[in-house]
Design an enzyme around this catalytic site. Structure first.
Site, PDB file in Angstrom:
ATOM      1  CG  ASP A 185      -1.791   1.192   1.344  1.00  0.00           C
ATOM      2  OD1 ASP A 185      -2.654   1.364   0.463  1.00  0.00           O
ATOM      3  OD2 ASP A 185      -1.617   1.989   2.292  1.00  0.00           O
ATOM      4  CD  GLU A 227      -2.433   2.470  -3.441  1.00  0.00           C
ATOM      5  OE1 GLU A 227      -3.339   3.295  -3.641  1.00  0.00           O
ATOM      6  OE2 GLU A 227      -1.765   2.456  -2.401  1.00  0.00           O
TER       7      GLU A 227
END
Length: 674
Positions: free
Chosen positions: A336, A389
């Site tokens: 993330d 990401e």
């Protein structure tokens, strides 16, 4: 402490080398392995969870628990818990085992299930209660204590899957990820979650029937706030107790593997929750976070950023990745907020950050950490994938580290996602003025190994659900959704879809309630959309042209990228078998076109094999049931022409067919399109 060196014009961040001899006289009767400690303080111990935290063991013929903690600037540390009535006692005081900040104690006769914390006296005289950073289980929120837990082994039966995983080339394989939040996928009732074990009965069956290849769990590390969706972590090694125990999660993953479903875990190594029981100011001073306040404080998310240059933090985080890989058999990590890690000025205004030693905005320590993480996983866990990401144009995210890349296997294509959603939110009348929204992504498609994501972030905070983003009335929203999805599945790149999109849920995702499954039973269009996704997923999985050459320039070819007036896009997807290819005709207006000519590369018989406008999917039924014969004549720079019917707001897919013992002319006489 770190040293920064420049070697061959490259920056290297190296931990100060700690002499092994330093530890030898301080290892509590040789309880600790000096090599393990040495590597821990070098940032290269990737299995630190094997000796850090709480471990049941026997010492001096007594059964008990060995606790080990890193708190370099603590004054004193006591273990407290329900076994001590949460009082500090001298016999439960931890011993400092070396001058770099490790503390440890063995306490006999402790049992599984006991709640505990560390009472840390700080240099300023204040004290704080902290959960165990390496604790593997915790109380259910809002309570925050760590819970003693034996290493929880189950009878794994996924050896076949693991062998297959190691042998698979995922770049040339179908990857179709179903992203889900375990707490709101399904529930028992309004306030009660399904447990890991209950999910293991229903989730693998559903995902397999729908044709997905992987699931991606939103973070399952312990977190205090449901509304954070798991992205503000307090317990990195502690599987959230909301849904049951550690064995339950292992059984869920085992069940998924037995159904040929891979498991990807959403992981947050860039920043952590500020709640007092967590890592924040762990020993009263910046410990896991940066020393510099501006660098540590993540104002945008209300969290603190990890100091990715500290060796002990690197050992903590990379070991955490291997904890889930080794102990839970996960098949991949979706990392993330990589952009937040890479840039010193991410989310900061002018004057709120300080450039690196070269005057740039790159976080050199984070770059090195990411490279080491990916190198370690590739070295020690073959077949496990890492996904970034990353929302900027940072170069070489998926290139190998030896060639200057970050070493990820895949990267989310946020540019594709933004452009295509914006296009499909437009009234079809205006789409011809924005034709390049769907063609431009192919200009940079081969710069990275992309995954095309329609994730949870796109269906929250007033952005509308995926179906509700689509333009038009009720019927057109569904037809537009089907066309968009078929275009997506034809576009190069692996796929990711968030739960609820597969049956057209109109309300945004809400983490506090289950999906609106009742729509499938109550309304035809939702049921038909659900069936459409099942067919689309299996069509994708069963046709190698749609994934085998995703990252090879030979796998995609435009036939017509310039028909902006009709908003029609035509392209070919190819496989390694040069005789196999699929032709996609994508119409993003509600107009039907009869006797429409398209160029094809070869003479032969063609057949429509997929059409999003089928009545079974809720469409108008403008399909081609028979065979089509190409004729000689240039069209769209192709030597042959095929005349077809183009359905409204739909995608149709064609392939060239060869039937043994039949000439093409005979096939044509037998079948005509209608």
């Amino acid at each position: 402490m770190t040293l920064v060196e420049v070697k061959d014009d490259k920056l290297e961040i190296k931990p100060v080398r700690l002499r092994k001899e330093k530890y030898k006289a301080q290892l509590e009767n040789k309880i600790f392995n000096e090599d393990e400690l040495y590597l821990f303080h070098e940032g290269r111990n990737y299995n630190a969870y094997n000796f850090m935290g709480a471990h049941f063991t026997s010492e001096n013929r007594k059964r008990g628990v060995r606790f080990t903690l890193w708190a370099p600037r603590a004054k004193n540390i006591f273990l407290v818990g329900d076994f001590s009535n949460w009082e500090t006692k001298e016999e439960n005081k931890l011993n400092r085992i070396n001058e770099t900040g490790l503390w440890s104690i063995f306490i006999p006769r402790l049992k599984e299930g006991i709640k505990y914390k560390y009472y840390i006296e700080q240099e300023d005289g204040k004290a704080v209660l902290k959960a165990d950073p390496y604790g593997i289980y915790s109380e259910v929120r809002p309570n925050t204590a760590s819970i003693l837990c034996e290493k929880t082994k189950i009878r794994w039966s996924d050896k076949k899957w693991l062998n297959k995983r190691e042998a698979t080339n995922y770049f040339e394989s179908p990857i179709n990820i179903y992203e889900l939040h375990l707490g709101s996928w399904k529930r028992k009732d309004e306030d009660e979650f399904l447990s890991y074990d209950e999910l293991s009965v229903v989730l693998p069956k559903y995902v397999k029937e729908m044709g997905y290849t992987h699931v991606e769990f939103m973070p399952l590390n312990e977190h205090p706030l449901d509304a954070s969706w798991g992205y503000q972590v307090t317990g990195y090694y502690s599987v959230t107790s909301r849904y049951g125990d550690i064995k339950g999660l292992k059984r869920l993953i085992n069940a998924l593997h037995k159904n040929d479903i891979g498991v990807i875990l959403d992981w947050v190594p860039g920043h952590f929750c500020k709640d007092e029981q967590g890592l924040y100011m762990f020993d009263g001073t910046p410990t896991y976070e940066y020393e510099e306040k501006w660098k540590a404080d993540n104002k945008g998310w209300g969290t603190f950023n990890f100091d990715l240059g500290k060796p002990e933090v690197k050992s903590f985080l990379i070991s955490n990745a291997f904890y889930f890989i080794n102990e839970f058999h996960i098949d991949g990590l979706r990392v993330d907020a990589v952009s937040n890690m890479l840039y010193l000025n991410y989310g900061r205004n002018h004057g709120e950050w300080i450039p690196n030693i070269y005057g740039g905005n790159e976080n050199l320590e984070a770059i090195q950490f990411i490279k080491e993480l990916n190198e370690a996983i590739k070295t020690y866990s073959k077949g496990v994938i890492t996904i970034a990401e990353e929302s900027t144009s940072w170069p070489n995210v998926t290139n190998d580290t030896e060639y200057g890349g970050l070493g990820f296997d895949f990267k989310w294509n946020m540019g594709w996602m933004n452009d295509t959603l914006e296009y499909n939110e437009l009234d079809p009348i205006y789409r011809k003025y924005h034709h390049n929204k769907l063609t431009f992504p192919m200009m940079y498609n081969h710069s990275e190994k992309f995954i095309l994501p329609i994730s949870h972030d796109e269906v929250v905070h007033g952005k509308k659900s995926l179906i509700d983003k689509m333009q038009g009335d009720y019927w057109n929203k569904f037809s537009n959704l089907r066309a968009y999805m078929a275009y997506m599945y034809g576009h190069p790149g692996k796929k990711l879809m968030f739960m609820g999109c597969e049956f057209g849920q109109f309300i945004e995702w809400r983490e506090y309630e289950e999906l609106e499954w009742k729509l499938i039973d109550k309304f035809d269009m939702h049921r038909k959309t659900h069936n459409f996704f099942k067919d689309l997923n299996n069509f994708y999985k069963n046709n190698s042209e749609l994934w085998e050459l995703d990252y090879d320039g030979d796998g995609f070819q435009w036939i017509d990228a310039d028909n902006n007036e009709q908003s029609i896009y035509i392209f070919i997807r190819k496989s390694k078998n040069i005789e196999k290819y699929k032709i996609f005709v994508c119409n993003f207006t509600p107009m039907v076109y009869y006797d429409f000519n398209i160029g094809v590369p070869e003479k032969g018989v063609y057949r429509e094999i997929f059409n999003t406008d089928k009545k079974e999917y809720g469409g108008s039924g403008q399909v081609i049931k028979g065979n089509l014969f190409s004729r000689k004549g240039w069209c769209h720079n192709q030597p042959y022409t095929l005349t077809i019917k183009v359905p409204p707001m739909a995608v149709s897919v064609f392939e060239r067919i060869i039937e043994e013992n039949k000439t093409e002319e005979k096939i044509v006489k037998e079948d005509k399109y209608i």
